[in-house]
Enzyme design. Structure first.
Site, short mmCIF file in Angstrom:
data_model
loop_
_atom_site.label_atom_id
_atom_site.label_comp_id
_atom_site.label_asym_id
_atom_site.label_seq_id
_atom_site.Cartn_x
_atom_site.Cartn_y
_atom_site.Cartn_z
CD GLU A 242 1.76 -4.88 10.19
OE1 GLU A 242 1.70 -3.72 9.75
OE2 GLU A 242 0.74 -5.56 10.47
NE ARG B 163 -8.49 -5.90 -20.45
CZ ARG B 163 -8.51 -4.69 -21.01
NH1 ARG B 163 -7.58 -3.81 -20.73
NH2 ARG B 163 -9.47 -4.36 -21.85
CG ASP C 225 -9.46 -0.69 -21.92
OD1 ASP C 225 -10.53 -1.19 -22.26
OD2 ASP C 225 -8.42 -1.33 -21.72
N PRO D 156 0.83 -1.22 0.00
CG PRO D 156 -0.23 -1.22 2.09
CD PRO D 156 0.58 -2.07 1.16
C1 J9T Z 1 -0.08 -6.37 1.61
O1 J9T Z 1 -0.31 -5.69 0.43
C2 J9T Z 1 -1.30 -4.77 0.41
O2 J9T Z 1 -1.99 -4.58 1.37
C3 J9T Z 1 -1.46 -3.97 -0.84
C4 J9T Z 1 -0.70 -4.26 -1.97
C5 J9T Z 1 -0.87 -3.46 -3.09
N1 J9T Z 1 -1.74 -2.43 -3.08
C6 J9T Z 1 -2.47 -2.17 -1.99
N2 J9T Z 1 -3.31 -1.13 -2.03
C7 J9T Z 1 -2.36 -2.93 -0.85
#
Ligand code: J9T
Length: 259
Positions: free
Chosen positions: A113, A155, A170, A86
């Site tokens: 984590e 794709r 798209d 994230p």
């Molecule tokens: C553990 O990975 C995630 O939580 C993750 C991975 C890629 N993009 C996200 N928004 C979350």
């Protein structure tokens, strides 16, 4: 294209056996290889995580199994490495196109984590490494994010989609309706539960259809993604676009008018 995926849950990737991606794999357009990270753990419990230095909740993935797993693949060459997290750079259609042009991708799925940062530092000096986020939310692991990226990339590979035009059309493909969302679509029957198909779509007037579709794309984008409209190059808006947006009380940034 070759895609390697390292994960402690390789069974998460069963969906890659079906649909367009599954067919591409059967044809040999796409070569997906799954790897169990625990195969490179060095204790009887096949441990891949440990407590974080500095304290805090949760567990961090240990660097040694990752190093051993990735090293074993580098005997074949140098993939581009993608680590879903994230805290990564946003995954966009543009990045999907860039990754679709690579010969070999390696996805490293973190759980807990995250992965000890020294893994990204180590391989960042030898390979192209990107930490990538698929959106502003947290998942339990990178596996589902890799499924999303693999489908978006797969794709785009030559011959994977039946209709090459569906790629350029798209919403987010640079070129088509640049930075506008697609409006509503309809098929037969012409009336369903008293809902009618907009008559213009059955008029046979291609110019009117194109204009209607663009109006609907502008309305929809303004309604659900106004920031996309705001980031649009004003030079791409013609006088019809401007009249519509004016009616919808949207202020266009510049006064330069196209057409
Ligand atoms: C553990 O990975 C995630 O939580 C993750 C991975 C890629 N993009 C996200 N928004 C979350």
């Amino acid at each position: 294209m070759r895609i390697d995926i390292i994960s402690i849950f390789p069974e998460y990737f069963a969906p890659l056996d079906v649909s367009l991606i599954g067919k591409a794999r059967e044809r040999g357009t796409l070569d997906v290889r799954l790897h169990q990270l625990r195969d490179w753990a060095n204790d009887v419990h096949r441990t891949v995580d440990d407590t974080p230095y500095g304290g805090g909740p949760g567990m961090v993935m240990k660097p040694e199994p990752w190093g051993a797993a990735i090293d074993s693949l580098l005997a074949d060459g140098s993939p581009r490495m993608v680590v879903p997290t994230p805290s990564g750079r946003p995954f966009t259609q543009e990045l999907a196109q860039e990754l679709a042009a690579e010969e070999w991708l390696l996805f490293c799925c973190g759980r807990y984590e995250g992965i000890d940062s020294r893994v990204m530092a180590e391989y960042g000096s030898r390979l192209r490494v990107d930490e990538v986020s698929i959106g502003d939310y947290v998942l339990a692991g990178g596996e589902v994010a890799v499924l999303v990226m693999a489908e978006a990339i797969g794709r785009l590979l030559p011959g994977v989609l039946g209709n090459a035009c569906s790629v350029v059309d798209d919403s987010f493909a640079p070129g088509a309706m640049q930075n506008l969302l697609e409006g509503p679509v309809f098929t037969k029957p012409p009336v369903w539960r008293s809902h009618e198909v907009p008559p213009v779509l059955m008029s046979g007037n291609h110019g009117k259809v194109a204009r209607w579709r663009r109006d609907e794309a502008l309305r929809r984008t303004l309604s659900v993604r106004p920031e996309l409209l705001a980031s649009l190059d004003p030079a791409t808006l013609d006088k019809h676009d401007r009249r519509l947006l004016d009616e919808l009380s949207f202020r266009v940034g510049s006064e330069d008018v196209a057409n």
